[in-house]
Motif scaffolding. Structure first.
Motif, PDB file in Angstrom:
ATOM      1  N   UNK A  87       0.829  -1.209   0.000  1.00 41.38           N
ATOM      2  CA  UNK A  87       0.000   0.000   0.000  1.00 41.38           C
ATOM      3  C   UNK A  87       0.860   1.254   0.000  1.00 41.38           C
ATOM      4  N   UNK A  88       0.317   2.300  -0.560  1.00 43.83           N
ATOM      5  CA  UNK A  88       1.004   3.585  -0.626  1.00 43.83           C
ATOM      6  C   UNK A  88       1.076   4.195   0.773  1.00 43.83           C
ATOM      7  N   UNK A  89       2.254   4.721   1.125  1.00 42.46           N
ATOM      8  CA  UNK A  89       2.436   5.369   2.428  1.00 42.46           C
ATOM      9  C   UNK A  89       2.524   6.878   2.290  1.00 42.46           C
ATOM     10  N   UNK A  90       3.472   7.356   1.490  1.00 43.36           N
ATOM     11  CA  UNK A  90       3.646   8.798   1.376  1.00 43.36           C
ATOM     12  C   UNK A  90       4.494   9.166   0.166  1.00 43.36           C
ATOM     13  N   UNK A  91       4.412  10.432  -0.239  1.00 43.07           N
ATOM     14  CA  UNK A  91       5.313  11.018  -1.225  1.00 43.07           C
ATOM     15  C   UNK A  91       6.070  12.138  -0.531  1.00 43.07           C
ATOM     16  N   UNK A  92       7.372  12.224  -0.811  1.00 43.39           N
ATOM     17  CA  UNK A  92       8.187  13.229  -0.136  1.00 43.39           C
ATOM     18  C   UNK A  92       9.140  13.889  -1.124  1.00 43.39           C
ATOM     19  N   UNK A  93       9.344  15.202  -1.001  1.00 49.96           N
ATOM     20  CA  UNK A  93      10.279  15.892  -1.888  1.00 49.96           C
ATOM     21  C   UNK A  93      11.734  15.587  -1.558  1.00 49.96           C
ATOM     22  N   UNK A  94      12.002  15.145  -0.318  1.00 49.05           N
ATOM     23  CA  UNK A  94      13.370  14.823   0.106  1.00 49.05           C
ATOM     24  C   UNK A  94      13.307  13.930   1.341  1.00 49.05           C
ATOM     25  N   UNK A  95      14.482  13.478   1.818  1.00 49.10           N
ATOM     26  CA  UNK A  95      14.511  12.516   2.923  1.00 49.10           C
ATOM     27  C   UNK A  95      14.014  13.105   4.237  1.00 49.10           C
ATOM     28  N   UNK A  96      14.062  14.420   4.374  1.00 48.68           N
ATOM     29  CA  UNK A  96      13.597  15.045   5.616  1.00 48.68           C
ATOM     30  C   UNK A  96      12.089  14.903   5.793  1.00 48.68           C
ATOM     31  N   UNK A  97      11.394  14.607   4.721  1.00 49.69           N
ATOM     32  CA  UNK A  97       9.943  14.451   4.799  1.00 49.69           C
ATOM     33  C   UNK A  97       9.506  12.984   4.760  1.00 49.69           C
ATOM     34  N   UNK A  98      10.463  12.072   4.826  1.00 48.56           N
ATOM     35  CA  UNK A  98      10.140  10.650   4.875  1.00 48.56           C
ATOM     36  C   UNK A  98       9.928  10.195   6.314  1.00 48.56           C
ATOM     37  N   UNK A  99       9.223   9.072   6.524  1.00 42.56           N
ATOM     38  CA  UNK A  99       9.084   8.524   7.875  1.00 42.56           C
ATOM     39  C   UNK A  99      10.443   8.118   8.455  1.00 42.56           C
ATOM     40  N   UNK A 100      10.437   7.692   9.704  1.00 44.93           N
ATOM     41  CA  UNK A 100      11.652   7.309  10.417  1.00 44.93           C
ATOM     42  C   UNK A 100      12.527   6.365   9.598  1.00 44.93           C
ATOM     43  N   UNK A 101      13.839   6.589   9.675  1.00 42.27           N
ATOM     44  CA  UNK A 101      14.819   5.782   8.952  1.00 42.27           C
ATOM     45  C   UNK A 101      15.009   4.451   9.687  1.00 42.27           C
ATOM     46  N   UNK A 102      14.087   3.520   9.473  1.00 42.43           N
ATOM     47  CA  UNK A 102      14.137   2.231  10.176  1.00 42.43           C
ATOM     48  C   UNK A 102      13.551   1.141   9.287  1.00 42.43           C
TER      49      UNK A 102
END
Length: 227
Positions: free
Chosen positions: A11-26
């Motif tokens: 399933x789709x989670x999110x779209x982000x312009x850069x890594x700062x707008x992505x969910x936790x790096x895990x």
């Protein structure tokens, strides 16, 4: 863990312009990269048996953001901005390339890279740069020769063998397979490779659950002794 994941539940989670707008790096992320006309979105849709999970367009370069899709919790597929000849303003292209570079260099949960290229025009300069970067970063690579249905069986196998030979020059862990979103060629092999890359995270989750169950049993036993 030999059992394949059910990629149909992605399933789709999110779209982000850069890594700062992505969910936790895990967890574990596997990124899909390729030229703007390589067919990334079509491949993701075919792998998940969903017609519109990833947006497709007749205009190359529509993927302008980093798109995240969850297969199961902790296991994500990443659709990266396409690189290459997309007919967009130079400033926009630079912005995409910066976001792409930051993700590849700084996202620690990235554990595998799928590089897609048209089987009729493989190993362009930017494709080779992407593979070189991954090998230097000790990241395993799966090269997918897309649109394999465009070639007859003999020509398809010949191109596969040639590209596998070329891939040896990179060193590192670089696997090459052909793929067709239209005909379904290579789908099972790709799913198997993705599951292999996700396996450490799945095993980690399984171990945590086992530890929690064991702890609960110990607590129940302790409570029983106190009665």
């Amino acid at each position: 863990m030999n059992q394949l994941l059910n990629y149909r539940n992605t399933r789709f989670i999110t779209s982000a312009p850069d890594i700062r707008h992505l969910p936790t790096d895990s967890g574990v992320e596997i990124a899909f990269a390729g030229r703007s006309n390589a067919g990334k979105s079509s491949a993701l849709n075919r792998l998940t048996d969903q017609k519109s999970l990833a947006r497709t367009s007749k205009t190359p370069g529509r993927t302008q953001l980093i798109n995240m899709f969850e297969v199961v919790p902790g296991c994500n597929l990443i659709d990266l901005p396409g690189y290459g000849f997309a007919q967009v303003p130079l400033e926009m292209k630079k912005k995409w390339q910066k976001a792409l570079g930051e993700y590849l260099q700084k996202r620690e949960c990235l554990q595998g890279l799928v590089v897609l290229m048209d089987i009729r025009h493989p190993m362009k300069d930017l494709d080779q740069q992407m593979i070189h970067w991954a090998v230097e970063s000790r990241l395993p690579v799966l090269v997918l020769l897309t649109k394999a249905d465009k070639l007859k069986s003999g020509a398809r196998k010949q191109q596969l063998m040639k590209t596998r030979k070329d891939a040896l020059t990179f060193g590192g862990d670089v696997q090459v397979e052909f793929f067709s979103s239209l005909k379904g060629l290579g789908v099972d092999q790709v799913r198997a490779k993705l599951t292999e890359w996700f396996a450490p995270e799945l095993e980690r989750q399984h171990a945590l659950l086992a530890d929690e169950d064991e702890m609960q049993i110990d607590n129940d036993a302790f409570d029983g002794d106190g009665e």
